[in-house]
Scaffold this motif. Structure first.
Motif, PDB file in Angstrom:
ATOM      1  N   PRO A  60      39.871  -5.695  19.876  1.00 52.07           N
ATOM      2  CA  PRO A  60      40.948  -4.714  19.713  1.00 52.07           C
ATOM      3  C   PRO A  60      41.925  -4.734  20.885  1.00 52.07           C
ATOM      4  O   PRO A  60      41.531  -4.958  22.040  1.00 52.07           O
ATOM      5  N   TYR A  61      43.185  -4.478  20.581  1.00 49.89           N
ATOM      6  CA  TYR A  61      44.221  -4.576  21.603  1.00 49.89           C
ATOM      7  C   TYR A  61      44.009  -3.576  22.729  1.00 49.89           C
ATOM      8  O   TYR A  61      44.363  -3.840  23.879  1.00 49.89           O
ATOM      9  N   ARG A  62      43.423  -2.442  22.439  1.00 47.40           N
ATOM     10  CA  ARG A  62      43.127  -1.477  23.497  1.00 47.40           C
ATOM     11  C   ARG A  62      42.244  -2.127  24.571  1.00 47.40           C
ATOM     12  O   ARG A  62      42.445  -1.921  25.764  1.00 47.40           O
ATOM     13  N   GLU A  63      41.286  -2.952  24.144  1.00 41.27           N
ATOM     14  CA  GLU A  63      40.411  -3.637  25.089  1.00 41.27           C
ATOM     15  C   GLU A  63      41.181  -4.685  25.899  1.00 41.27           C
ATOM     16  O   GLU A  63      40.880  -4.904  27.077  1.00 41.27           O
ATOM     17  N   VAL A  64      42.150  -5.330  25.268  1.00 43.65           N
ATOM     18  CA  VAL A  64      42.999  -6.294  25.973  1.00 43.65           C
ATOM     19  C   VAL A  64      43.759  -5.599  27.100  1.00 43.65           C
ATOM     20  O   VAL A  64      43.807  -6.077  28.239  1.00 43.65           O
ATOM     21  N   VAL A  65      44.349  -4.451  26.780  1.00 40.61           N
ATOM     22  CA  VAL A  65      45.127  -3.701  27.770  1.00 40.61           C
ATOM     23  C   VAL A  65      44.232  -3.240  28.923  1.00 40.61           C
ATOM     24  O   VAL A  65      44.575  -3.391  30.107  1.00 40.61           O
ATOM     25  N   MET A 121      47.694  -3.967  16.008  1.00 43.69           N
ATOM     26  CA  MET A 121      46.589  -3.462  15.212  1.00 43.69           C
ATOM     27  C   MET A 121      47.122  -2.893  13.908  1.00 43.69           C
ATOM     28  O   MET A 121      48.271  -2.438  13.829  1.00 43.69           O
ATOM     29  N   VAL A 122      46.281  -2.880  12.892  1.00 42.65           N
ATOM     30  CA  VAL A 122      46.693  -2.398  11.575  1.00 42.65           C
ATOM     31  C   VAL A 122      47.184  -0.956  11.630  1.00 42.65           C
ATOM     32  O   VAL A 122      48.161  -0.596  10.967  1.00 42.65           O
ATOM     33  N   ASP A 123      46.537  -0.128  12.433  1.00 40.59           N
ATOM     34  CA  ASP A 123      46.933   1.279  12.494  1.00 40.59           C
ATOM     35  C   ASP A 123      48.040   1.550  13.503  1.00 40.59           C
ATOM     36  O   ASP A 123      48.574   2.659  13.555  1.00 40.59           O
ATOM     37  N   LEU A 124      48.399   0.539  14.286  1.00 46.49           N
ATOM     38  CA  LEU A 124      49.407   0.727  15.337  1.00 46.49           C
ATOM     39  C   LEU A 124      50.791   0.271  14.882  1.00 46.49           C
ATOM     40  O   LEU A 124      51.793   0.937  15.162  1.00 46.49           O
ATOM     41  N   ILE A 125      50.877  -0.833  14.175  1.00 45.91           N
ATOM     42  CA  ILE A 125      52.157  -1.455  13.852  1.00 45.91           C
ATOM     43  C   ILE A 125      53.054  -0.599  12.951  1.00 45.91           C
ATOM     44  O   ILE A 125      54.286  -0.659  13.091  1.00 45.91           O
ATOM     45  N   PRO A 126      52.528   0.219  12.022  1.00 53.98           N
ATOM     46  CA  PRO A 126      53.444   0.983  11.164  1.00 53.98           C
ATOM     47  C   PRO A 126      54.394   1.896  11.926  1.00 53.98           C
ATOM     48  O   PRO A 126      55.529   2.136  11.484  1.00 53.98           O
ATOM     49  N   HIS A 127      53.969   2.422  13.077  1.00 53.37           N
ATOM     50  CA  HIS A 127      54.840   3.294  13.861  1.00 53.37           C
ATOM     51  C   HIS A 127      56.099   2.554  14.297  1.00 53.37           C
ATOM     52  O   HIS A 127      57.199   3.130  14.335  1.00 53.37           O
ATOM     53  N   SER A 128      55.952   1.283  14.615  1.00 53.06           N
ATOM     54  CA  SER A 128      57.095   0.487  15.060  1.00 53.06           C
ATOM     55  C   SER A 128      57.919  -0.018  13.894  1.00 53.06           C
ATOM     56  O   SER A 128      59.156  -0.008  13.946  1.00 53.06           O
ATOM     57  N   VAL A 129      57.268  -0.466  12.833  1.00 53.30           N
ATOM     58  CA  VAL A 129      57.991  -0.985  11.670  1.00 53.30           C
ATOM     59  C   VAL A 129      58.902   0.083  11.082  1.00 53.30           C
ATOM     60  O   VAL A 129      60.045  -0.187  10.700  1.00 53.30           O
ATOM     61  N   GLU A 130      58.422   1.311  11.029  1.00 50.24           N
ATOM     62  CA  GLU A 130      59.233   2.409  10.495  1.00 50.24           C
ATOM     63  C   GLU A 130      60.539   2.568  11.262  1.00 50.24           C
ATOM     64  O   GLU A 130      61.599   2.836  10.687  1.00 50.24           O
ATOM     65  N   LYS A 131      60.485   2.378  12.568  1.00 52.98           N
ATOM     66  CA  LYS A 131      61.683   2.547  13.393  1.00 52.98           C
ATOM     67  C   LYS A 131      62.694   1.428  13.203  1.00 52.98           C
ATOM     68  O   LYS A 131      63.873   1.589  13.569  1.00 52.98           O
ATOM     69  N   LEU A 132      62.277   0.307  12.640  1.00 54.56           N
ATOM     70  CA  LEU A 132      63.200  -0.803  12.421  1.00 54.56           C
ATOM     71  C   LEU A 132      64.132  -0.553  11.244  1.00 54.56           C
ATOM     72  O   LEU A 132      65.166  -1.221  11.109  1.00 54.56           O
ATOM     73  N   GLN A 133      63.754   0.348  10.349  1.00 53.44           N
ATOM     74  CA  GLN A 133      64.617   0.852   9.273  1.00 53.44           C
ATOM     75  C   GLN A 133      65.032  -0.207   8.251  1.00 53.44           C
ATOM     76  O   GLN A 133      65.952   0.011   7.465  1.00 53.44           O
ATOM     77  N   ALA A 134      64.382  -1.353   8.242  1.00 60.87           N
ATOM     78  CA  ALA A 134      64.689  -2.403   7.273  1.00 60.87           C
ATOM     79  C   ALA A 134      63.437  -2.692   6.459  1.00 60.87           C
ATOM     80  O   ALA A 134      62.317  -2.542   6.947  1.00 60.87           O
ATOM     81  N   PRO A 135      63.601  -3.117   5.209  1.00 62.63           N
ATOM     82  CA  PRO A 135      62.424  -3.438   4.398  1.00 62.63           C
ATOM     83  C   PRO A 135      61.791  -4.765   4.820  1.00 62.63           C
ATOM     84  O   PRO A 135      62.483  -5.768   4.958  1.00 62.63           O
ATOM     85  N   PHE A 136      60.488  -4.746   5.042  1.00 60.18           N
ATOM     86  CA  PHE A 136      59.770  -5.961   5.395  1.00 60.18           C
ATOM     87  C   PHE A 136      58.884  -6.394   4.231  1.00 60.18           C
ATOM     88  O   PHE A 136      58.142  -5.595   3.655  1.00 60.18           O
TER      89      PHE A 136
END
Length: 222
Positions: A60-65, A121-136
């Motif tokens: 998990p990325y938390r462990e990387v950090v 992470m699966v639960d982390l990325i949606p927060h950022s994708v939403e801010k991009l405001q474009a359909p992926f």
């Protein structure tokens, strides 16, 4: 000028689309233990240790950090606190897109399917994708791939998910070390280096050099 016509446009997320603010947050968290050049060296070490940490087996990325912070603290001779890693990881969903990102993405999305390949992470990325405001069309994470970039396995997962090959994508990133070197090695012929200044241009890897996402529509003839 050659106009690129990929089947998919694939993006690194953090640093390329989202302003990756790990160093500014680290400066705030460690301001009580380090200052001046010592703090800047700490941030450089923290970045280098993160890259080293993702080259092995996925975790998990938390462990990387946390691991990267602990190693940087050891080198700097300062104590690591559990709250440090928690603060750095918790900041990630709060980061915003670079100011040049949203409008060009919307324009491009009307003509091409957009894809993200992120060390997230699966639960982390949606927060950022939403801010991009474009359909992926698709968002691929390291958690799903069970591998972080720059490992080839991460890219292989994306190609398998999309049902395409390296020649079918235009891959866009602000990092040679995490993205564009591996993309080159895998046979991705269409590559855009989003030159945000945190890595130097390396023409060996045959990239289209653009200053920001605003330069991408021109490569696509839009």
């Amino acid at each position: 000028m050659t106009v690129l016509r990929p089947k998919f446009i694939t993006f690194d997320c953090y640093g390329t689309l989202i302003n990756f603010e790990m160093a500014p947050v680290a400066r705030m968290v460690y301001a009580d233990r380090l200052a001046g050049e010592a703090l800047e060296e700490f941030c450089r070490d923290f970045s280098a240790y993160r890259l080293d940490a993702v080259l092995g087996a996925w975790r998990p990325y938390r462990e990387v950090v946390v691991e990267a912070l602990q190693r940087a603290c050891k080198k700097a001779g300062v104590p690591y606190r559990d709250a440090d890693g928690a603060a750095l990881y918790a900041a990630i969903p709060t980061w915003n897109p670079h100011p040049d990102v949203v409008q060009p993405l919307k324009r491009i999305a009307a003509e091409f399917p957009l894809v993200i390949l992120s060390n997230s992470m699966v639960d982390l990325i949606p927060h950022s994708v939403e801010k991009l405001q474009a359909p992926f069309h698709t968002v691929c994470t390291a958690e799903e791939a069970q591998a972080y970039k720059p490992r080839m396995r991460a890219f292989e997962f994306m190609f398998d998910t999309l049902g395409c090959g390296p020649a079918d994508v235009l891959h866009c990133s602000s990092s040679f070390r995490y993205d564009l070197m591996t993309a080159y090695d895998m046979g991705v012929t269409m590559k855009a280096f989003v030159n945000r200044g945190h890595e130097p241009l390396n023409s060996y890897y045959q990239v289209h050099d653009i200053p920001n996402i605003g330069g991408l529509p021109g490569l696509l003839g839009l």
